[in-house]
Motif scaffolding. Sequence first.
Motif, short mmCIF file in Angstrom:
data_model
loop_
_atom_site.label_atom_id
_atom_site.label_comp_id
_atom_site.label_asym_id
_atom_site.label_seq_id
_atom_site.Cartn_x
_atom_site.Cartn_y
_atom_site.Cartn_z
N UNK A 187 3.09 14.21 -9.40
CA UNK A 187 3.90 15.14 -9.51
C UNK A 187 4.38 15.31 -10.90
N UNK A 188 4.83 14.19 -11.75
CA UNK A 188 5.07 14.22 -12.98
C UNK A 188 4.10 14.77 -13.88
N UNK A 189 2.64 14.55 -13.66
CA UNK A 189 1.63 15.14 -14.14
C UNK A 189 1.50 16.50 -14.37
N UNK A 190 1.94 17.13 -12.87
CA UNK A 190 1.86 18.36 -12.77
C UNK A 190 2.99 19.16 -13.63
N UNK A 191 4.25 18.63 -13.48
CA UNK A 191 5.42 19.06 -14.26
C UNK A 191 5.11 19.22 -15.67
N UNK A 192 4.54 17.96 -16.25
CA UNK A 192 4.32 17.94 -17.60
C UNK A 192 3.32 18.93 -18.01
N UNK B 224 0.84 -1.23 -0.08
CA UNK B 224 0.00 0.09 -0.05
C UNK B 224 0.83 1.34 -0.14
N UNK B 225 1.91 1.39 0.77
CA UNK B 225 3.00 2.20 0.91
C UNK B 225 3.39 2.72 -0.56
N UNK B 226 3.84 1.54 -1.30
CA UNK B 226 4.47 1.74 -2.56
C UNK B 226 3.47 2.15 -3.49
N UNK B 227 2.15 1.88 -3.36
CA UNK B 227 1.20 2.33 -4.37
C UNK B 227 0.86 3.61 -4.29
N UNK B 228 0.90 4.16 -2.70
CA UNK B 228 0.58 5.57 -2.55
C UNK B 228 1.73 6.38 -3.14
N UNK B 229 2.96 5.82 -2.70
CA UNK B 229 4.11 6.77 -3.17
C UNK B 229 4.28 6.69 -4.66
N UNK B 230 3.80 5.63 -5.59
CA UNK B 230 3.83 5.80 -6.87
C UNK B 230 2.84 6.60 -7.53
N UNK C 170 -2.08 14.57 -18.63
CA UNK C 170 -1.60 15.04 -17.39
C UNK C 170 -2.50 15.44 -16.43
N UNK C 171 -3.59 16.12 -16.89
CA UNK C 171 -4.73 16.45 -16.04
C UNK C 171 -5.99 16.00 -16.81
N UNK C 172 -6.10 14.88 -16.25
CA UNK C 172 -7.68 14.24 -16.66
C UNK C 172 -8.82 15.10 -16.17
#
Length: 208
Positions: A76-81, A64-70, A137-139
């Motif tokens: 963050x990548x979507x916001x940057x894109x 669960x922690x890995x899924x939240x982190x991903x 990036x922003x659905x």
Amino acid sequence: HERIGLEPQWYLGTYGLYLELLTPRIREQFGDDDARAMHASEALSKLLILDMQLVLDAYYEKRHKKAVQKSEQLAAVGELAASIAHEVRNPLAGMKGALEVLRTELAVKPQNLEIVDELLAQIARLEHLVRDLLTYARPRALSRQCFDVQEMIDRLLRQHKDEADRAGVTVHRIYGPGTGQLVADPLQMEQVFLNLIYNAMQATEEGG
């Protein structure tokens, strides 16, 4: 187990093996004292079940922690894109406008006209990529409405007629029976039709 990437079904089976191997040892230890042997076997079973539950809790908590982190990383990548796409879109619009002025108002030599057309085609391609990037990036939430499919396609073809002309592509409109009203998200469908138009122009040879 989590560190080495071992799936639960592999190590959970070992608990049954532990119980199978240790039960005879318990009987040997207590001999004819069936009550104590049964009590020890029950205690062992409870201990293994508790350990199994702790292992499973740790496994799924880590997942669960890995899924939240991903998910956070993708956001963050979507916001940057999206930010980069916005920054790129404005210069592209300026370059496109300047080239169109050069093409229509200045005396461009025929051999240079082809270069200008190619630049405009590449800018249109970049604009298309930027639109796709912003879309993914922003659905946005779907907004289903009733709209006229034929009117939308005609409008998109008019908007991109210059690009089709520069690519030497002739557009023929042939609408089948029943082409009319559709209930869907107009903006999403416009993007679909726009992708089809661009793909068709890129796949069609000049003069097609």
